[in-house]
Motif scaffolding. Structure first.
Motif, PDB file in Angstrom:
ATOM      1  N   LEU A  81      46.216  32.218  45.538  1.00  0.00           N
ATOM      2  CA  LEU A  81      44.777  32.471  45.619  1.00  0.00           C
ATOM      3  C   LEU A  81      44.422  33.111  46.961  1.00  0.00           C
ATOM      4  CD1 LEU A  81      42.121  32.111  44.052  1.00  0.00           C
ATOM      5  CD2 LEU A  81      41.845  29.905  45.211  1.00  0.00           C
ATOM      6  N   MET A  82      45.048  32.640  48.038  1.00  0.00           N
ATOM      7  CA  MET A  82      44.791  33.225  49.354  1.00  0.00           C
ATOM      8  C   MET A  82      45.297  34.662  49.435  1.00  0.00           C
ATOM      9  SD  MET A  82      45.301  30.170  52.152  1.00  0.00           S
ATOM     10  CE  MET A  82      46.889  29.615  51.578  1.00  0.00           C
ATOM     11  N   LEU A  83      46.442  34.935  48.817  1.00  0.00           N
ATOM     12  CA  LEU A  83      46.954  36.307  48.785  1.00  0.00           C
ATOM     13  C   LEU A  83      45.981  37.225  48.049  1.00  0.00           C
ATOM     14  CD1 LEU A  83      50.764  35.815  48.064  1.00  0.00           C
ATOM     15  CD2 LEU A  83      49.753  36.905  50.075  1.00  0.00           C
ATOM     16  N   ALA A  84      45.418  36.730  46.949  1.00  0.00           N
ATOM     17  CA  ALA A  84      44.430  37.523  46.204  1.00  0.00           C
ATOM     18  C   ALA A  84      43.211  37.793  47.084  1.00  0.00           C
ATOM     19  CB  ALA A  84      44.017  36.778  44.934  1.00  0.00           C
ATOM     20  N   PHE A  85      42.786  36.770  47.812  1.00  0.00           N
ATOM     21  CA  PHE A  85      41.631  36.922  48.695  1.00  0.00           C
ATOM     22  C   PHE A  85      41.895  37.965  49.783  1.00  0.00           C
ATOM     23  CE2 PHE A  85      39.678  35.804  52.754  1.00  0.00           C
ATOM     24  CZ  PHE A  85      38.334  35.853  52.426  1.00  0.00           C
ATOM     25  N   PHE A  86      43.040  37.897  50.439  1.00  0.00           N
ATOM     26  CA  PHE A  86      43.348  38.835  51.520  1.00  0.00           C
ATOM     27  C   PHE A  86      43.516  40.262  50.995  1.00  0.00           C
ATOM     28  CE2 PHE A  86      44.889  34.946  53.853  1.00  0.00           C
ATOM     29  CZ  PHE A  86      43.887  34.988  54.816  1.00  0.00           C
ATOM     30  N   TYR A  91      41.138  45.585  50.663  1.00  0.00           N
ATOM     31  CA  TYR A  91      40.655  46.707  49.836  1.00  0.00           C
ATOM     32  C   TYR A  91      39.213  47.057  50.204  1.00  0.00           C
ATOM     33  CZ  TYR A  91      39.534  49.429  45.670  1.00  0.00           C
ATOM     34  OH  TYR A  91      39.135  50.420  44.812  1.00  0.00           O
ATOM     35  N   ILE A  92      38.361  46.045  50.311  1.00  0.00           N
ATOM     36  CA  ILE A  92      36.954  46.280  50.619  1.00  0.00           C
ATOM     37  C   ILE A  92      36.783  46.777  52.051  1.00  0.00           C
ATOM     38  CG2 ILE A  92      34.715  45.140  50.921  1.00  0.00           C
ATOM     39  CD1 ILE A  92      35.364  43.443  48.473  1.00  0.00           C
ATOM     40  N   VAL A 113      45.639  41.553  43.798  1.00  0.00           N
ATOM     41  CA  VAL A 113      44.519  40.668  43.474  1.00  0.00           C
ATOM     42  C   VAL A 113      44.708  40.067  42.085  1.00  0.00           C
ATOM     43  CG1 VAL A 113      42.035  40.520  43.042  1.00  0.00           C
ATOM     44  CG2 VAL A 113      42.876  41.870  44.975  1.00  0.00           C
ATOM     45  N   SER A 114      44.886  40.923  41.083  1.00  0.00           N
ATOM     46  CA  SER A 114      44.979  40.436  39.699  1.00  0.00           C
ATOM     47  C   SER A 114      46.232  39.600  39.467  1.00  0.00           C
ATOM     48  CB  SER A 114      44.935  41.614  38.724  1.00  0.00           C
ATOM     49  OG  SER A 114      45.972  42.528  38.986  1.00  0.00           O
ATOM     50  N   LEU A 115      47.364  40.030  40.027  1.00  0.00           N
ATOM     51  CA  LEU A 115      48.612  39.297  39.821  1.00  0.00           C
ATOM     52  C   LEU A 115      48.553  37.906  40.447  1.00  0.00           C
ATOM     53  CD1 LEU A 115      51.574  39.115  38.939  1.00  0.00           C
ATOM     54  CD2 LEU A 115      52.207  40.173  41.110  1.00  0.00           C
ATOM     55  N   ASN A 116      48.022  37.817  41.660  1.00  0.00           N
ATOM     56  CA  ASN A 116      47.979  36.508  42.323  1.00  0.00           C
ATOM     57  C   ASN A 116      46.963  35.571  41.694  1.00  0.00           C
ATOM     58  OD1 ASN A 116      49.853  36.185  44.764  1.00  0.00           O
ATOM     59  ND2 ASN A 116      49.129  38.273  44.977  1.00  0.00           N
ATOM     60  N   ILE A 117      45.870  36.111  41.171  1.00  0.00           N
ATOM     61  CA  ILE A 117      44.938  35.258  40.423  1.00  0.00           C
ATOM     62  C   ILE A 117      45.616  34.757  39.153  1.00  0.00           C
ATOM     63  CG2 ILE A 117      42.778  35.205  39.114  1.00  0.00           C
ATOM     64  CD1 ILE A 117      41.606  37.147  41.153  1.00  0.00           C
ATOM     65  N   LEU A 118      46.354  35.650  38.490  1.00  0.00           N
ATOM     66  CA  LEU A 118      47.099  35.270  37.282  1.00  0.00           C
ATOM     67  C   LEU A 118      48.079  34.140  37.596  1.00  0.00           C
ATOM     68  CD1 LEU A 118      48.127  35.700  34.352  1.00  0.00           C
ATOM     69  CD2 LEU A 118      49.648  37.446  35.269  1.00  0.00           C
ATOM     70  N   LEU A 119      48.821  34.274  38.688  1.00  0.00           N
ATOM     71  CA  LEU A 119      49.790  33.239  39.060  1.00  0.00           C
ATOM     72  C   LEU A 119      49.096  31.934  39.434  1.00  0.00           C
ATOM     73  CD1 LEU A 119      52.376  35.339  41.104  1.00  0.00           C
ATOM     74  CD2 LEU A 119      52.719  34.270  38.867  1.00  0.00           C
ATOM     75  N   ALA A 182      36.583  35.447  36.084  1.00  0.00           N
ATOM     76  CA  ALA A 182      35.625  34.603  36.801  1.00  0.00           C
ATOM     77  C   ALA A 182      36.075  34.382  38.241  1.00  0.00           C
ATOM     78  CB  ALA A 182      35.464  33.259  36.088  1.00  0.00           C
ATOM     79  N   ILE A 183      37.362  34.118  38.429  1.00  0.00           N
ATOM     80  CA  ILE A 183      37.879  33.914  39.783  1.00  0.00           C
ATOM     81  C   ILE A 183      37.830  35.219  40.566  1.00  0.00           C
ATOM     82  CG2 ILE A 183      39.948  33.338  41.125  1.00  0.00           C
ATOM     83  CD1 ILE A 183      40.686  31.377  38.862  1.00  0.00           C
ATOM     84  N   GLY A 184      38.142  36.329  39.898  1.00  0.00           N
ATOM     85  CA  GLY A 184      38.066  37.635  40.555  1.00  0.00           C
ATOM     86  C   GLY A 184      36.660  37.936  41.032  1.00  0.00           C
TER      87      GLY A 184
END
Length: 197
Positions: A81-86, A91-92, A113-119, A182-184
């Protein structure tokens, strides 16, 4: 990166709680070769789905086995989740700064982002041997745990049934279709708030 840091997080937290098992097996490292499972890695390239080598954990080293067990188990998904956040924040930030990067860099960040949320979501499914099951096993009362243990051997089979049979339309697919976006969106709002967007 996603697999390596996920497994490293398990190993590191276990070590901090007094379990040297993973460290002694060379798993307290950023070297992906120490964490990748040969079959799981090959399947990633063949079918787009695979797994890493589970980190060995010896609960007998823990002074507070239940608390340590929960924290060790949740460390991996939280790392994803932290990897997705970073990745989202990077990106932004690049977009705000109008930094021109190669297309593959922006694609990589979006994929991260998508892969780490998936994991994150996948590993919290409460079926053995996934982290979600380990967390529940440590949270349930002591008299319930032995009953869970006797069904652990069927966890992989149950998961395959609900994931790759037509039942997936009513189980895994809805879960992913609802929770991952939703998490994204939540991460997007958090990052946006940080950058004042």
């Amino acid at each position: 990166m996603a697999f390596t840091l996920h497994e490293l997080a398990h190993a590191y937290i276990a070590y901090k709680f007094g379990d040297p098992t993973a460290k002694n097996e060379g798993r307290l490292t950023l070297n992906p070769l120490k964490h990748l499972d040969p079959i799981g890695t090959i399947l990633i390239f063949i079918i787009g789905f695979g797994w890493a080598k589970p980190v060995p954990v010896n609960r007998f080293y823990f002074k507070q086995p239940r608390l340590a067990g929960v924290l060790v188990s949740i460390a991996g998904p939280l790392t994803n989740l932290m990897l997705a956040f970073f990745a989202q924040a990077t990106y932004i930030a690049l977009d705000i700064a109008s930094v021109q990067v190669p297309l593959f860099v922006s694609d990589l960040l979006i994929t991260m982002v998508s892969l780490n949320i998936l994991l994150f979501v996948f590993n919290l499914i409460p079926l053995p041997p996934l982290d979600g099951y380990r967390i529940i096993a440590d949270l349930v009362p002591n008299h319930v745990r032995p009953k869970l243990t006797q069904y652990e051997q069927y966890g992989g089979l149950v998961f395959l049934v609900i994931a790759i049979t037509p039942l997936s339309k009513y189980t895994i697919t809805p879960l992913f279709n609802v929770t991952i976006p939703a998490i994204g969106q939540f991460l997007g709002k958090v990052v946006g708030a940080i950058f004042g967007l």
